[in-house]
Design a protein around this motif. Sequence first.
Motif, PDB file in Angstrom:
ATOM      1  N   LYS A 138       6.712  -2.865  -3.627  1.00 25.66           N
ATOM      2  CA  LYS A 138       6.410  -3.856  -4.653  1.00 25.66           C
ATOM      3  C   LYS A 138       6.678  -3.527  -5.876  1.00 25.66           C
ATOM      4  O   LYS A 138       7.823  -4.082  -6.686  1.00 25.66           O
ATOM      5  CB  LYS A 138       4.883  -3.879  -4.488  1.00 25.66           C
ATOM      6  CG  LYS A 138       4.578  -5.085  -3.226  1.00 25.66           C
ATOM      7  CD  LYS A 138       2.578  -4.747  -3.782  1.00 25.66           C
ATOM      8  CE  LYS A 138       2.275  -5.901  -2.462  1.00 25.66           C
ATOM      9  NZ  LYS A 138       1.024  -6.175  -2.549  1.00 25.66           N
TER      10      LYS A 138
ATOM     11  N   TRP B 216      -0.541   1.016   2.747  1.00 23.64           N
ATOM     12  CA  TRP B 216      -0.788   0.198   1.546  1.00 23.64           C
ATOM     13  C   TRP B 216      -0.224   1.019   0.707  1.00 23.64           C
ATOM     14  O   TRP B 216       1.066   0.481  -0.433  1.00 23.64           O
ATOM     15  CB  TRP B 216      -2.238   0.813   1.685  1.00 23.64           C
ATOM     16  CG  TRP B 216      -2.502   0.322  -0.148  1.00 23.64           C
ATOM     17  CD1 TRP B 216      -2.915  -1.178  -0.323  1.00 23.64           C
ATOM     18  CD2 TRP B 216      -2.152   0.967  -1.287  1.00 23.64           C
ATOM     19  NE1 TRP B 216      -2.730  -1.370  -1.877  1.00 23.64           N
ATOM     20  CE2 TRP B 216      -2.539  -0.551  -2.331  1.00 23.64           C
ATOM     21  CE3 TRP B 216      -2.604   1.754  -1.734  1.00 23.64           C
ATOM     22  CZ2 TRP B 216      -3.247   0.388  -3.390  1.00 23.64           C
ATOM     23  CZ3 TRP B 216      -2.446   2.545  -3.078  1.00 23.64           C
ATOM     24  CH2 TRP B 216      -2.718   1.700  -4.184  1.00 23.64           C
ATOM     25  N   GLU B 217       0.055   2.644   0.744  1.00 26.42           N
ATOM     26  CA  GLU B 217       1.313   3.004  -0.210  1.00 26.42           C
ATOM     27  C   GLU B 217       2.363   2.897  -0.702  1.00 26.42           C
ATOM     28  O   GLU B 217       3.072   2.563  -1.219  1.00 26.42           O
ATOM     29  CB  GLU B 217       1.152   4.510  -0.478  1.00 26.42           C
ATOM     30  CG  GLU B 217       1.740   5.301  -1.514  1.00 26.42           C
ATOM     31  CD  GLU B 217       1.660   6.874  -1.299  1.00 26.42           C
ATOM     32  OE1 GLU B 217       2.042   8.063  -2.488  1.00 26.42           O
ATOM     33  OE2 GLU B 217       0.652   7.603   0.150  1.00 26.42           O
TER      34      GLU B 217
ATOM     35  N   GLU C 122       2.394  -0.873  -1.312  1.00 24.41           N
ATOM     36  CA  GLU C 122       2.733  -0.573  -3.321  1.00 24.41           C
ATOM     37  C   GLU C 122       4.311   0.278  -4.031  1.00 24.41           C
ATOM     38  O   GLU C 122       4.764  -0.745  -4.827  1.00 24.41           O
ATOM     39  CB  GLU C 122       2.028  -0.175  -3.606  1.00 24.41           C
ATOM     40  CG  GLU C 122       0.392  -0.710  -3.300  1.00 24.41           C
ATOM     41  CD  GLU C 122       0.427  -1.738  -3.968  1.00 24.41           C
ATOM     42  OE1 GLU C 122       0.260  -2.254  -5.114  1.00 24.41           O
ATOM     43  OE2 GLU C 122      -0.400  -2.848  -3.073  1.00 24.41           O
TER      44      GLU C 122
END
Length: 247
Positions: free
Chosen positions: A140, A133-134, A137
């Motif tokens: 992104k 997830w990190e 992100e």
Amino acid sequence: MSGKMQKDVLCDMCTEEDRKPATKTCMKCEISMCVQHLQAHLTTPVLLQTHPLTEPMDLCGNTKCSQHGKLLEYYCLDDMTCVCVSCAIEDQHRLHNMKTFSTAHKELLEKLKAEQLILQEKTDDENVSLEKWEKSEREKLGRCSVRLIEAVTKLRDISLTSVQSSVSARLGPIKTSKSSLEAAQKEKDTFRFLQMYSQVHQDVEKAKTVDLRKGLEPGSHRDKLIHKLFSVTCVQRRTENQQRRRA
């Protein structure tokens, strides 16, 4: 359970001076026994069949049914509670899934192990890992940062071009008046000078009304451009998220 260490359960059949640790507890006799005193329960067929043994435990008077006063011998899997034989065959548990203590212990232990594996798989799933997830992100944010820098650079270039055009347009009358002044001052013929003066005067008055500072303001179109760039960035972000969900 409290933070205190659980005390060993001692044999109820040993002498008070030499009580050994219990290895089993008989639910029917309501006593705990060491290896030596347990032999009768392990070798006598009737005791082996009718006296349920558990791991050593302090009974504390909770081994009998509060409703029927009989020994708790079965476990109701539907209601997750210990019951006596009357509960199992007469009352509300008679149509439920009943197991002996040893069978229920074995089955529920296996169930807990299976559930533990499921939970472990959940925590090991790469799709929900914090690391993934990190990383996602950060990627992104990296893409957004690039687009933001590109948008700011584009805004700067457009604004600069707009200012240059605005200033150049305002400099026109000043350049015209400057040329008119220079030409008039160089004119030696009185008649032609007087003929030129009216136009020179108009050029100078027009130049005097010019405010170059206004030329440095890009105008409302800059705000429109910022809004447009922001909208495009948001649309790109939503499109990327939708494509990622479909993948």
